[in-house]
Write a protein that holds these residues in place. Structure first.
Motif, PDB file in Angstrom:
ATOM      1  N   ASN A 148       0.803  -1.218   0.000  1.00  0.00           N
ATOM      2  CA  ASN A 148       0.000   0.000   0.000  1.00  0.00           C
ATOM      3  C   ASN A 148       0.839   1.272   0.000  1.00  0.00           C
ATOM      4  N   SER A 149       1.936   1.246   0.768  1.00  0.00           N
ATOM      5  CA  SER A 149       2.832   2.415   0.797  1.00  0.00           C
ATOM      6  C   SER A 149       3.407   2.669  -0.592  1.00  0.00           C
ATOM      7  N   THR A 150       3.757   1.587  -1.294  1.00  0.00           N
ATOM      8  CA  THR A 150       4.298   1.737  -2.652  1.00  0.00           C
ATOM      9  C   THR A 150       3.223   2.274  -3.593  1.00  0.00           C
ATOM     10  N   TRP A 151       1.974   1.862  -3.361  1.00  0.00           N
ATOM     11  CA  TRP A 151       0.845   2.397  -4.154  1.00  0.00           C
ATOM     12  C   TRP A 151       0.800   3.923  -4.032  1.00  0.00           C
ATOM     13  N   TYR A 152       0.885   4.421  -2.790  1.00  0.00           N
ATOM     14  CA  TYR A 152       0.845   5.874  -2.560  1.00  0.00           C
ATOM     15  C   TYR A 152       2.010   6.572  -3.269  1.00  0.00           C
ATOM     16  N   ALA A 153       3.184   5.953  -3.200  1.00  0.00           N
ATOM     17  CA  ALA A 153       4.368   6.550  -3.824  1.00  0.00           C
ATOM     18  C   ALA A 153       4.172   6.652  -5.340  1.00  0.00           C
ATOM     19  N   LEU A 154       3.723   5.557  -5.948  1.00  0.00           N
ATOM     20  CA  LEU A 154       3.523   5.550  -7.408  1.00  0.00           C
ATOM     21  C   LEU A 154       2.411   6.516  -7.815  1.00  0.00           C
ATOM     22  N   GLU A 155       1.388   6.572  -6.973  1.00  0.00           N
ATOM     23  CA  GLU A 155       0.233   7.423  -7.289  1.00  0.00           C
ATOM     24  C   GLU A 155       0.646   8.896  -7.421  1.00  0.00           C
ATOM     25  N   SER A 156       1.687   9.293  -6.682  1.00  0.00           N
ATOM     26  CA  SER A 156       2.087  10.709  -6.720  1.00  0.00           C
ATOM     27  C   SER A 156       3.120  11.004  -7.824  1.00  0.00           C
ATOM     28  N   MET A 157       3.511   9.987  -8.601  1.00  0.00           N
ATOM     29  CA  MET A 157       4.520  10.182  -9.656  1.00  0.00           C
ATOM     30  C   MET A 157       3.902  10.765 -10.937  1.00  0.00           C
ATOM     31  N   THR A 158       4.595  11.757 -11.507  1.00  0.00           N
ATOM     32  CA  THR A 158       4.082  12.365 -12.746  1.00  0.00           C
ATOM     33  C   THR A 158       5.022  12.111 -13.927  1.00  0.00           C
ATOM     34  N   ARG A 159       6.172  11.470 -13.673  1.00  0.00           N
ATOM     35  CA  ARG A 159       7.137  11.193 -14.761  1.00  0.00           C
ATOM     36  C   ARG A 159       7.427   9.695 -14.820  1.00  0.00           C
ATOM     37  N   PRO A 160       8.024   9.200 -15.918  1.00  0.00           N
ATOM     38  CA  PRO A 160       8.311   7.763 -16.017  1.00  0.00           C
ATOM     39  C   PRO A 160       9.204   7.287 -14.861  1.00  0.00           C
ATOM     40  N   VAL A 161       8.895   6.078 -14.354  1.00  0.00           N
ATOM     41  CA  VAL A 161       9.547   5.584 -13.135  1.00  0.00           C
ATOM     42  C   VAL A 161      10.354   4.313 -13.398  1.00  0.00           C
ATOM     43  N   ILE A 162      11.572   4.274 -12.833  1.00  0.00           N
ATOM     44  CA  ILE A 162      12.289   3.011 -12.694  1.00  0.00           C
ATOM     45  C   ILE A 162      12.129   2.659 -11.217  1.00  0.00           C
ATOM     46  N   LEU A 163      11.422   1.553 -10.951  1.00  0.00           N
ATOM     47  CA  LEU A 163      11.022   1.212  -9.592  1.00  0.00           C
ATOM     48  C   LEU A 163      11.943   0.143  -9.004  1.00  0.00           C
ATOM     49  N   ILE A 164      12.503   0.448  -7.818  1.00  0.00           N
ATOM     50  CA  ILE A 164      13.314  -0.552  -7.107  1.00  0.00           C
ATOM     51  C   ILE A 164      12.428  -1.205  -6.044  1.00  0.00           C
ATOM     52  N   LEU A 165      12.199  -2.519  -6.210  1.00  0.00           N
ATOM     53  CA  LEU A 165      11.274  -3.281  -5.358  1.00  0.00           C
ATOM     54  C   LEU A 165      12.003  -4.450  -4.698  1.00  0.00           C
ATOM     55  N   GLY A 166      11.464  -4.959  -3.596  1.00  0.00           N
ATOM     56  CA  GLY A 166      11.949  -6.238  -3.084  1.00  0.00           C
ATOM     57  C   GLY A 166      12.493  -6.215  -1.676  1.00  0.00           C
ATOM     58  N   GLY A 167      12.611  -7.419  -1.105  1.00  0.00           N
ATOM     59  CA  GLY A 167      13.046  -7.584   0.283  1.00  0.00           C
ATOM     60  C   GLY A 167      12.309  -8.770   0.869  1.00  0.00           C
ATOM     61  N   VAL A 168      11.973  -8.702   2.144  1.00  0.00           N
ATOM     62  CA  VAL A 168      11.243  -9.801   2.774  1.00  0.00           C
ATOM     63  C   VAL A 168       9.750  -9.567   2.596  1.00  0.00           C
ATOM     64  N   ASP A 169       9.113 -10.488   1.883  1.00  0.00           N
ATOM     65  CA  ASP A 169       7.696 -10.384   1.542  1.00  0.00           C
ATOM     66  C   ASP A 169       6.833 -10.799   2.739  1.00  0.00           C
ATOM     67  N   LYS A 170       5.861  -9.931   3.122  1.00  0.00           N
ATOM     68  CA  LYS A 170       5.000 -10.256   4.276  1.00  0.00           C
ATOM     69  C   LYS A 170       3.650 -10.807   3.813  1.00  0.00           C
ATOM     70  N   GLY A 171       3.662 -11.547   2.708  1.00  0.00           N
ATOM     71  CA  GLY A 171       2.396 -12.043   2.146  1.00  0.00           C
ATOM     72  C   GLY A 171       1.798 -10.996   1.221  1.00  0.00           C
ATOM     73  N   ASN A 172       2.658 -10.331   0.428  1.00  0.00           N
ATOM     74  CA  ASN A 172       2.225  -9.211  -0.410  1.00  0.00           C
ATOM     75  C   ASN A 172       1.304  -9.622  -1.552  1.00  0.00           C
TER      76      ASN A 172
END
Length: 446
Positions: A333-357
């Motif tokens: 959800n936090s990543t959703w908020y971050a992406l939602e506020s982006m107005t330019r093309p994004v290279i997204l760095i994702l990953g780590g310990v998954d909590k059942g995402n």
């Protein structure tokens, strides 16, 4: 003879609870199954407080009159089960601290996302307006430490569901619930309803003279609000409706209305950008207005607030590419908020310990805004499975430096490299702060 108090867990909240117990004349003992931070060892020893590490002395713990439990220890812990079976009261550190604050008042902020920002902004407004207050809870000092060492008339507290699970009398004058999304379900038997109930406990002891600020645009909050008998004054926030009492945004203008007061302000003057931060700003503005702070001071503070480290933090522009550190985004959800506020093309760095995402939540935003995904974790399979048909370019990396380097190579002038991992950080880093710092360091080294 004063009661025997046992504290389980010797992190910041446990040590704070111990210092308060000692100051109030209780006999207390601190027990941690892990190793204590040397600073905490020294503090407990110099205060004359008994402690142990690397084990639990069950005999001594089960002889307690009262146990204060770290929020990190789950109910299914065998020792907690034994304490419950014996009927020994187990409370959280915020409950313990609350019992000694006298006539002081608490503004308590909880929610799945936005609570740290909302807490920090509320504190900033209060300080700017001259209120004598302290920032406590999950952010800043532990609440108990503050009460023991430097009591204040007002406490601005960031509070997690884990801390709310073990309250008895804790009663905030103002409670803020930012929103509710699926998070930490591993602690709630994978039952979302239990997590929701936990969040609403913030209102449990409130009375008719108290206030509850919540987001009327948050579906989960609104679906469940009537299941709880809330006695306090309800103050909603919204971008879809207008209220006589509450806060709303219409035509890019925020209105905060409490009692006979009305504060209006353009969203273009907010220091915090992005739609999610407009909700955080409405909640903080409402809290400040309820306690009667001056309108011009609230306005100035909302304009001058500096964003938090590791939360949508601008790091640098390198050859026309902007780097943003949102390492604190430890759920989807936090990543959703971050992406939602982006107005330019994004290279997204994702990953780590998954909590059942559940990555399907961000699929539409990824399709619309993300041109490449850089995975940064030990196991990236789930991310690949989720986005392989949506994003043309996906690469695996195993360090912050490698992730930054790959993202920069995949970017063009005018793009944004966004670190918003949607996961916990423990596979490659100590915590999200460490992840964010390594990311920033790597950007500086480009």
């Amino acid at each position: 003879m004063k009661e025997q108090v046992v504290i389980l867990g010797a992190g910041e909240s446990g040590v704070g609870a111990a210092l308060l117990a000692k100051q109030q004349g209780y006999s207390c003992f601190v027990s941690d199954s892990g190793n204590l931070n040397p600073k905490h060892q020294l503090e407990l020893t110099t205060s004359g407080i008994d402690w142990e590490e690397g084990k639990h002395d069950e005999g001594r713990i089960l002889a307690a009159d009262l146990v204060i439990k770290s929020p990190g220890i789950p109910e299914k812990n065998p020792l907690v089960k034994q304490l419950r079976a014996k009927g020994i009261p187990v409370i959280s550190e915020i409950e313990w601290a609350f019992r000694f604050i006298g006539n002081s008042r608490v503004i308590a902020i909880t929610g799945s996302n936005g609570k740290t920002t909302t807490t920090s902004l509320t504190y900033h407004i209060c300080r700017h307006a001259g209120l004598d207050c302290a920032l406590v809870g999950n952010i800043g000092y532990s609440f108990a430490r503050q009460v023991a060492t430097d009591p204040k008339p007002w406490y601005i507290a960031e509070i997690s569901s884990f801390q709310l699970d073990d309250i008895v009398t804790f009663r905030p004058y103002i409670a803020i619930l930012t929103n509710i999304t699926e998070d930490h379900l591993d602690r709630y038997d994978y039952q979302f309803s239990k997590y929701i109930a936990s969040k609403f406990r913030v209102t449990m002891n409130q009375q008719a003279s108290d206030y509850f600020i919540f987001c009327e645009d948050d579906e989960v909050t609104m679906q469940h609000i009537n299941e709880f008998s809330i006695q306090s004054n309800l103050l909603p926030t919204s971008m879809r409706k207008e209220f006589l009492q509450g806060a709303f945004i219409k035509d890019n203008q925020m209105t905060v209305a409490t009692a006979d007061e009305k504060l209006q302000m353009s969203i273009y003057d907010f220091a915090l950008k992005g739609k999610h931060n407009q909700y955080n700003t409405m909640a903080a503005g409402l809290a400040a207005s309820v306690i009667g702070l001056r309108k011009d001071k609230i306005r100035e503070a909302i304009q001058s607030f500096e964003a938090l480290e590791h939360r949508m933090e601008h790091v640098a522009n390198v050859r026309g590419v902007e780097f943003i550190n949102d390492s604190k985004a430890t759920n989807v959800n936090s990543t959703w908020y971050a992406l939602e506020s982006m107005t330019r093309p994004v290279i997204l760095i994702l990953g780590g310990v998954d909590k059942g995402n559940d990555y399907s939540l961000i699929l539409d935003l990824v399709k619309e805004k993300v041109k490449a995904i850089v995975c940064m974790g030990v196991d990236n399979r789930k991310i690949h499975e989720a986005f392989q048909h949506t994003v043309p370019v996906m690469v695996n990396t195993s360090s912050a430096a490698e992730a930054v380097h790959s993202a920069f190579q995949l970017s063009d002038k005018g793009d944004v490299v966004l670190l918003s991992p949607a996961c916990a950080s423990f596979d490659l880093f100590k915590n999200y702060e460490d992840r964010g710092k390594q990311f920033k360091e790597a950007v500086k080294n480009l």
